[in-house]
Design a protein around this motif. Structure first.
Motif, PDB file in Angstrom:
ATOM      1  N   ARG A  50      62.735  -4.357  28.498  1.00  0.00           N
ATOM      2  CA  ARG A  50      62.225  -4.012  27.201  1.00  0.00           C
ATOM      3  C   ARG A  50      61.301  -4.693  27.025  1.00  0.00           C
ATOM      4  N   ALA A  51      61.376  -6.419  26.515  1.00  0.00           N
ATOM      5  CA  ALA A  51      60.948  -8.160  26.097  1.00  0.00           C
ATOM      6  C   ALA A  51      59.627  -7.705  27.033  1.00  0.00           C
ATOM      7  N   TRP A  52      59.684  -8.143  28.466  1.00  0.00           N
ATOM      8  CA  TRP A  52      58.117  -7.795  29.368  1.00  0.00           C
ATOM      9  C   TRP A  52      57.185  -6.811  29.312  1.00  0.00           C
ATOM     10  N   GLY A  53      58.369  -5.426  28.423  1.00  0.00           N
ATOM     11  CA  GLY A  53      57.549  -4.230  28.767  1.00  0.00           C
ATOM     12  C   GLY A  53      56.198  -4.117  28.010  1.00  0.00           C
ATOM     13  N   LYS A  54      55.592  -5.134  27.215  1.00  0.00           N
ATOM     14  CA  LYS A  54      54.568  -5.282  26.323  1.00  0.00           C
ATOM     15  C   LYS A  54      53.414  -5.625  27.297  1.00  0.00           C
ATOM     16  N   PHE A  55      53.455  -6.147  27.857  1.00  0.00           N
ATOM     17  CA  PHE A  55      52.739  -7.235  29.092  1.00  0.00           C
ATOM     18  C   PHE A  55      52.342  -6.200  30.499  1.00  0.00           C
ATOM     19  N   LEU A  56      52.873  -4.523  30.172  1.00  0.00           N
ATOM     20  CA  LEU A  56      52.238  -4.046  30.756  1.00  0.00           C
ATOM     21  C   LEU A  56      51.614  -3.262  30.845  1.00  0.00           C
ATOM     22  N   HIS A  57      50.624  -2.629  31.931  1.00  0.00           N
ATOM     23  CA  HIS A  57      49.542  -1.998  31.278  1.00  0.00           C
ATOM     24  C   HIS A  57      50.458  -0.223  31.450  1.00  0.00           C
ATOM     25  N   PRO A  58      50.163   0.730  30.788  1.00  0.00           N
ATOM     26  CA  PRO A  58      50.463   1.869  30.568  1.00  0.00           C
ATOM     27  C   PRO A  58      51.277   2.279  31.709  1.00  0.00           C
ATOM     28  N   TRP A  59      50.212   2.289  33.054  1.00  0.00           N
ATOM     29  CA  TRP A  59      50.683   3.063  34.018  1.00  0.00           C
ATOM     30  C   TRP A  59      51.743   2.518  34.873  1.00  0.00           C
ATOM     31  N   GLU A  60      51.815   1.321  34.290  1.00  0.00           N
ATOM     32  CA  GLU A  60      52.578  -0.089  35.448  1.00  0.00           C
ATOM     33  C   GLU A  60      54.311   0.496  35.058  1.00  0.00           C
ATOM     34  N   VAL A  61      55.066   0.339  35.811  1.00  0.00           N
ATOM     35  CA  VAL A  61      56.576   0.211  36.145  1.00  0.00           C
ATOM     36  C   VAL A  61      57.110  -0.684  36.714  1.00  0.00           C
ATOM     37  N   THR A  62      58.180  -1.396  36.110  1.00  0.00           N
ATOM     38  CA  THR A  62      59.558  -1.601  37.379  1.00  0.00           C
ATOM     39  C   THR A  62      60.065  -0.753  37.946  1.00  0.00           C
ATOM     40  N   PRO A  63      59.522  -1.336  39.030  1.00  0.00           N
ATOM     41  CA  PRO A  63      60.559  -0.411  40.199  1.00  0.00           C
ATOM     42  C   PRO A  63      62.077  -0.994  40.124  1.00  0.00           C
ATOM     43  N   PRO A  64      63.044   0.392  39.902  1.00  0.00           N
ATOM     44  CA  PRO A  64      65.091  -0.370  40.955  1.00  0.00           C
ATOM     45  C   PRO A  64      64.454  -1.407  41.930  1.00  0.00           C
ATOM     46  N   GLY A  65      65.581  -2.080  42.216  1.00  0.00           N
ATOM     47  CA  GLY A  65      66.055  -2.789  42.568  1.00  0.00           C
ATOM     48  C   GLY A  65      66.942  -4.195  42.010  1.00  0.00           C
ATOM     49  N   GLU A  66      66.402  -5.427  42.491  1.00  0.00           N
ATOM     50  CA  GLU A  66      67.237  -6.343  42.188  1.00  0.00           C
ATOM     51  C   GLU A  66      66.244  -7.492  41.933  1.00  0.00           C
ATOM     52  N   TRP A  67      66.108  -8.012  41.021  1.00  0.00           N
ATOM     53  CA  TRP A  67      65.851  -9.224  40.582  1.00  0.00           C
ATOM     54  C   TRP A  67      65.726 -10.813  40.958  1.00  0.00           C
ATOM     55  N   ILE A  68      64.894 -11.672  41.298  1.00  0.00           N
ATOM     56  CA  ILE A  68      65.645 -12.897  41.035  1.00  0.00           C
ATOM     57  C   ILE A  68      65.379 -13.747  39.834  1.00  0.00           C
ATOM     58  N   LEU A  69      66.567 -14.489  39.316  1.00  0.00           N
ATOM     59  CA  LEU A  69      66.824 -15.089  37.999  1.00  0.00           C
ATOM     60  C   LEU A  69      66.693 -16.895  38.357  1.00  0.00           C
ATOM     61  N   ILE A  70      65.478 -17.087  37.908  1.00  0.00           N
ATOM     62  CA  ILE A  70      65.838 -18.581  38.706  1.00  0.00           C
ATOM     63  C   ILE A  70      65.371 -19.638  37.595  1.00  0.00           C
ATOM     64  N   GLY A  71      65.345 -20.681  37.922  1.00  0.00           N
ATOM     65  CA  GLY A  71      65.523 -22.050  36.400  1.00  0.00           C
ATOM     66  C   GLY A  71      65.948 -22.973  37.227  1.00  0.00           C
ATOM     67  N   THR A  72      66.174 -24.259  36.136  1.00  0.00           N
ATOM     68  CA  THR A  72      66.135 -25.666  36.142  1.00  0.00           C
ATOM     69  C   THR A  72      67.289 -25.958  35.455  1.00  0.00           C
ATOM     70  N   GLU A  73      67.679 -26.976  35.324  1.00  0.00           N
ATOM     71  CA  GLU A  73      68.737 -27.979  35.033  1.00  0.00           C
ATOM     72  C   GLU A  73      68.154 -29.343  34.149  1.00  0.00           C
TER      73      GLU A  73
END
Length: 364
Positions: A50-73
């Motif tokens: 929902r947070a990044w939904g505002k960046f998507l075009h109306p015809w776009e979706v994020t498909p089911p599956g896994e994502w990568i959570l990445i970061g630095t400390e």
């Protein structure tokens, strides 16, 4: 190798290999259908979507599956920068990678970056480094702008008119063969008065060991870096002017940075810092002072910054390190005054003496 949301582990492992030291993360692996953690995971993913939904075009979706959570400390093991890597799909099965950084404790500006679906782990690593360094730069600029209005240091924090802090990031440690890739300076008294930072194209490859430290790669300096001769001339000239105007030069580990700057000036046929000032220059070195008066704990700037440079998370960016050096010196002058005086005076003691600039310079 390209990102596959159905099985991202191999891409994730290659991405970690391509990123500098300090990055880590995980893949959002699903649990069993009846597992209570799977329900929580799906709720978290739905919240992110929902947070990044505002960046998507109306015809776009994020498909089911896994994502990568990445970061630095950060140096104190607290999260410094984080992002989610996933895939968006449009009509006809067209897909693209996205990198989403929702903002964190160091940066309240969320970013959503689209990359071609065929972007390699190395390409994603480059984008992540650019995003995290841009976030760091925004934080440091915010802190410096804030302390042009309000004093960051207390009255009488330094026994001099003002300081000009200088810092570099380089391709390596050998001044005869390596080059400066980022240079910054900061003019300050109790407040930040002026500053500048410049990315430099060294015209030689940046070794992975150096990239591991500062996150600046060949593509970044090729696209965004300034010509070395002009940039070195500009930085050296600005610092020289501030010294002539009465500022004290402050350099963390001056025995590395100042000879490196001299070598760069000579390489490009430019006047050195001392020749521009017209006299021998001595720098106040917070690293040497810390080593003499504390004699315990790490003397690395990143470690000292995590303790004494409030809000500053930009270790190994030249401007962030200038801010950290200013803060560390202020801490030493405020809280280690008696120890500095004892070390400066030796066996004679220093009772009743005020801290002088000569005491700080005696450590360099």
């Amino acid at each position: 190798m390209y990102f596959d949301p159905r099985s991202p582990q191999q891409f994730f492992e290659a991405l970690l290999q391509a990123l500098p030291n300090g990055w880590g993360g995980m893949c959002t692996q699903p649990h069993g259908e009846e597992d209570e953690y799977e329900e929580l995971r799906l709720k978290d993913l739905a919240c992110d979507a929902r947070a990044w939904g505002k960046f998507l075009h109306p015809w776009e979706v994020t498909p089911p599956g896994e994502w990568i959570l990445i970061g630095t400390e950060g140096e104190d093991w607290s999260p410094r920068y984080g992002a989610t890597i996933g895939q968006v799909e449009g009509p006809g099965g067209a897909s693209a990678l996205f990198l989403y950084s929702p903002g964190s404790s160091v940066d309240d500006i969320g970013e959503f970056v689209r990359l071609p679906a065929t972007t390699t782990p190395e390409g994603v690593a480059h984008a992540l480094c650019q995003m995290s360094r841009a976030a760091d730069r925004r934080v440091v600029e915010f802190l410096l702008r804030e302390c042009t209005k309000d004093s960051r240091q207390s009255t009488g924090w330094f026994p001099g008119k003002r300081v000009v802090v200088l810092d570099f990031e380089t391709t390596g440690l050998d001044r005869h063969h390596d080059r400066i890739v980022e240079a910054a300076w900061l003019l300050a008294d109790r407040r930040a008065l002026a500053w500048d930072s410049v990315l430099i194209n060294p015209a030689i490859p940046i070794p992975h060991d150096s990239y591991d430290i500062h996150g600046i790669d060949d593509e970044t300096v090729r696209r965004q870096g300034r010509d070395a001769r002009g940039a070195i001339d500009e930085v050296t000239g600005a610092v020289a002017k501030h010294i002539i105007d009465g500022a004290t030069l402050v350099v963390f580990n001056w025995d590395f940075d100042l000879p490196f700057l001299d070598a760069e000036c000579q390489r490009h046929g430019l006047p050195t810092l001392e020749s521009r000032v017209g006299k021998l220059i001595k720098a106040v070195d917070p690293m040497l002072i810390h080593q003499r008066v504390s004699r315990r704990g790490s003397s690395k700037l990143a470690h000292l910054a995590a303790i004494h440079s409030s809000g500053n998370t930009a270790a190994h960016s030249a401007l962030g390190d200038c801010l950290a050096t200013w803060d560390v010196l202020a801490h030493l002058c405020r809280n280690q005054k008696n120890a500095i005086l004892r070390r400066a005076f030796g066996s004679r003691g220093a009772q009743g003496e005020e801290l002088q600039l000569s005491h700080l310079l005696s450590f360099s």
